[in-house]
Design an enzyme around this catalytic site. Sequence first.
Site, PDB file in Angstrom:
ATOM      1  N   ASP A   1     -24.453  -8.665 -37.300  1.00 21.40           N
ATOM      2  CA  ASP A   1     -23.412  -9.692 -37.158  1.00 21.40           C
ATOM      3  C   ASP A   1     -23.307 -10.054 -35.678  1.00 21.40           C
ATOM      4  O   ASP A   1     -23.785  -9.330 -34.810  1.00 21.40           O
ATOM      5  CB  ASP A   1     -22.071  -9.140 -37.673  1.00 21.40           C
ATOM      6  CG  ASP A   1     -20.934 -10.158 -37.571  1.00 21.40           C
ATOM      7  OD1 ASP A   1     -21.148 -11.310 -37.978  1.00 21.40           O
ATOM      8  OD2 ASP A   1     -19.850  -9.813 -37.073  1.00 21.40           O
ATOM      9  N   SER A   2     -22.619 -11.176 -35.416  1.00 17.27           N
ATOM     10  CA  SER A   2     -22.385 -11.553 -34.016  1.00 17.27           C
ATOM     11  C   SER A   2     -21.452 -10.562 -33.319  1.00 17.27           C
ATOM     12  O   SER A   2     -21.390 -10.531 -32.095  1.00 17.27           O
ATOM     13  CB  SER A   2     -21.773 -12.944 -33.961  1.00 17.27           C
ATOM     14  OG  SER A   2     -20.568 -12.970 -34.701  1.00 17.27           O
TER      15      SER A   2
ATOM     16  N   CYS B   1     -23.444 -12.194 -40.749  1.00 21.75           N
ATOM     17  CA  CYS B   1     -22.765 -13.278 -40.029  1.00 21.75           C
ATOM     18  C   CYS B   1     -23.031 -14.600 -40.744  1.00 21.75           C
ATOM     19  O   CYS B   1     -24.186 -14.960 -40.995  1.00 21.75           O
ATOM     20  CB  CYS B   1     -23.323 -13.335 -38.610  1.00 21.75           C
ATOM     21  SG  CYS B   1     -22.782 -14.746 -37.646  1.00 21.75           S
TER      22      CYS B   1
ATOM     23  N   GLU C   1      -8.273 -11.381 -33.854  1.00 21.41           N
ATOM     24  CA  GLU C   1      -8.584 -10.421 -32.792  1.00 21.41           C
ATOM     25  C   GLU C   1      -7.367 -10.118 -31.914  1.00 21.41           C
ATOM     26  O   GLU C   1      -7.290  -9.069 -31.282  1.00 21.41           O
ATOM     27  CB  GLU C   1      -9.791 -10.904 -31.976  1.00 21.41           C
ATOM     28  CG  GLU C   1     -11.007 -10.964 -32.885  1.00 21.41           C
ATOM     29  CD  GLU C   1     -12.346 -10.970 -32.196  1.00 21.41           C
ATOM     30  OE1 GLU C   1     -12.401 -11.260 -30.983  1.00 21.41           O
ATOM     31  OE2 GLU C   1     -13.352 -10.700 -32.885  1.00 21.41           O
TER      32      GLU C   1
ATOM     33  N   CYS D   1     -16.385 -16.815 -43.164  1.00 20.36           N
ATOM     34  CA  CYS D   1     -16.534 -16.160 -41.855  1.00 20.36           C
ATOM     35  C   CYS D   1     -16.030 -14.731 -42.058  1.00 20.36           C
ATOM     36  O   CYS D   1     -15.000 -14.530 -42.711  1.00 20.36           O
ATOM     37  CB  CYS D   1     -15.708 -16.889 -40.794  1.00 20.36           C
ATOM     38  SG  CYS D   1     -15.604 -16.019 -39.221  1.00 20.36           S
TER      39      CYS D   1
ATOM     40  N   HIS E   1     -14.407 -12.661 -40.447  1.00 16.03           N
ATOM     41  CA  HIS E   1     -13.047 -12.293 -40.046  1.00 16.03           C
ATOM     42  C   HIS E   1     -11.989 -12.757 -41.049  1.00 16.03           C
ATOM     43  O   HIS E   1     -10.892 -12.229 -41.080  1.00 16.03           O
ATOM     44  CB  HIS E   1     -12.682 -12.939 -38.700  1.00 16.03           C
ATOM     45  CG  HIS E   1     -13.183 -12.201 -37.498  1.00 16.03           C
ATOM     46  ND1 HIS E   1     -14.502 -12.106 -37.185  1.00 16.03           N
ATOM     47  CD2 HIS E   1     -12.521 -11.513 -36.529  1.00 16.03           C
ATOM     48  CE1 HIS E   1     -14.644 -11.410 -36.056  1.00 16.03           C
ATOM     49  NE2 HIS E   1     -13.458 -11.036 -35.649  1.00 16.03           N
TER      50      HIS E   1
END
Lengths: 273, 273
Positions: free
Chosen positions: B13-14, B76, B155, B187, B189
């Site tokens: 993943d990124s 990702c 985040e 995504c 997240h």
Amino acid sequence: MKIDRDAPVGVFDSGIGGLTVAREIMRNLPSEKIVYFGDTARVPYGSKSKETVIRYSRQIIRFLEEQQVKAIVVACNTASAFALDAVREEFDIPILGVIEAGAKVAAQVTRNKRVGVIATEGTIESGTHAKVLKQIDPEITVIGKPCPLFVPLVEEGWTHDPVTVEVASRYLKELQEKGIDTLILGCTHYPLLRSTIGQIMGEGVQLVNPAYETALELGKLLKEQNMQSTGQGQSDFPYRFYVSDLAEKFKGFANSILPFDVEKTQKIDIEKY
Amino acid sequence: MKIDRDAPVGVFDSGIGGLTVAREIMRNLPSEKIVYFGDTARVPYGSKSKETVIRYSRQIIRFLEEQQVKAIVVACNTASAFALDAVREEFDIPILGVIEAGAKVAAQVTRNKRVGVIATEGTIESGTHAKVLKQIDPEITVIGKPCPLFVPLVEEGWTHDPVTVEVASRYLKELQEKGIDTLILGCTHYPLLRSTIGQIMGEGVQLVNPAYETALELGKLLKEQNMQSTGQGQSDFPYRFYVSDLAEKFKGFANSILPFDVEKTQKIDIEKY
């Protein structure tokens, strides 16, 4: 090595924000050529480690040296915080950062010696503003506050928006409570939120935008070292722009904040340097 | 080349978000070893160009090949959107993405054939979800919406916060107006905002989290190719974690979402690959 005083100045940032610094150099030192580099492939720097930011800064300085610049301005606060000492030791070329310039003027304008700094997490955690301010005046108290949502809010275009006002009120509350009278906008994007931040902090708090001060420092340095451009060999368009990704998108943003249209932006592979 | 069926699966993943995919593989395929790579030095990918995301993905796959993985999961969404076709052509190893798995289940659950996708700018602009969904069922209408503030809000830890509710309401308004009955969380997240998104969209809209489906697809692939782990040579802790920056910070986040404590995370220089 003989310095060519008509060589360009190198300016670099993690992305587009450093254009606010380039703009001040263009305004205040109009006979200087500029080579700008924005590391748009690896942006943002603010959430990365010191070691990584030093490595990235080193690559960019090698690229700018290849462009034969006579001096370098680190327009990114995080890179100034993390990498300035390291790269100054490694490279012969004069290198200026935005933190020192901002700290100098903050030390001059504060009356109660309580200075706030808003910046990325990396910049705040580095403690660089506090270190530099205390070197100037050990009596200054520095209160730092990371504001990680400000950059994405600016890039979303929500500079005047109730959401941004709410986020800013929350971030700035602590600084208000601690009675600062001076606030350094310690990230190149933050001057674009200047009016929102100013309204929340009120008239009693002076906002410091280091971009302008950095341009003046650069002028002083070039004069002292006898490196001011003579204006000879000046082309019609003395500015060159390089990025590590998304050259077209960068051009769009550049055109919105610079006083002219950028006709060409070149993408380079910065990892090769 | 003989495939070692007890070799680990590579997941990348990124940054940290792909751990939600790794977690589903751990739950659903408990005898499989995993090598996870998070590109924390160059995160995020969502605002970068296709060319750059392909180059980064290629470097990571070379690193994972060196770790002798038997298959790779691109956890990702942006890398799945931009790089999957390119890297599948270049590498011999089986490579799975998260977009196909999510699209398949969305096509199954939609009744009115109006499917929404929320993701990064890069993923939405790529049109990959729409392409894949239309291959499955040409009658499906796909409405995509980039949500660039979601990742920084997660985040920042503001997953249950009035600011996040306001931002989400604004982003999701268009999808509500267009009458979708299925929404892909495109995504890694976004599943962490699941309850906020669910409340705004209401009970009539089914949320699809591709992480679970991807784990099932991986299980199917390993079975078909006779590559399921025999469970032999299994160590006490069959998971290894690598990042390109901030190994300690990564460990903290990993411990908060995985069902065990990660004891070691190793930092590697991904630009060398």
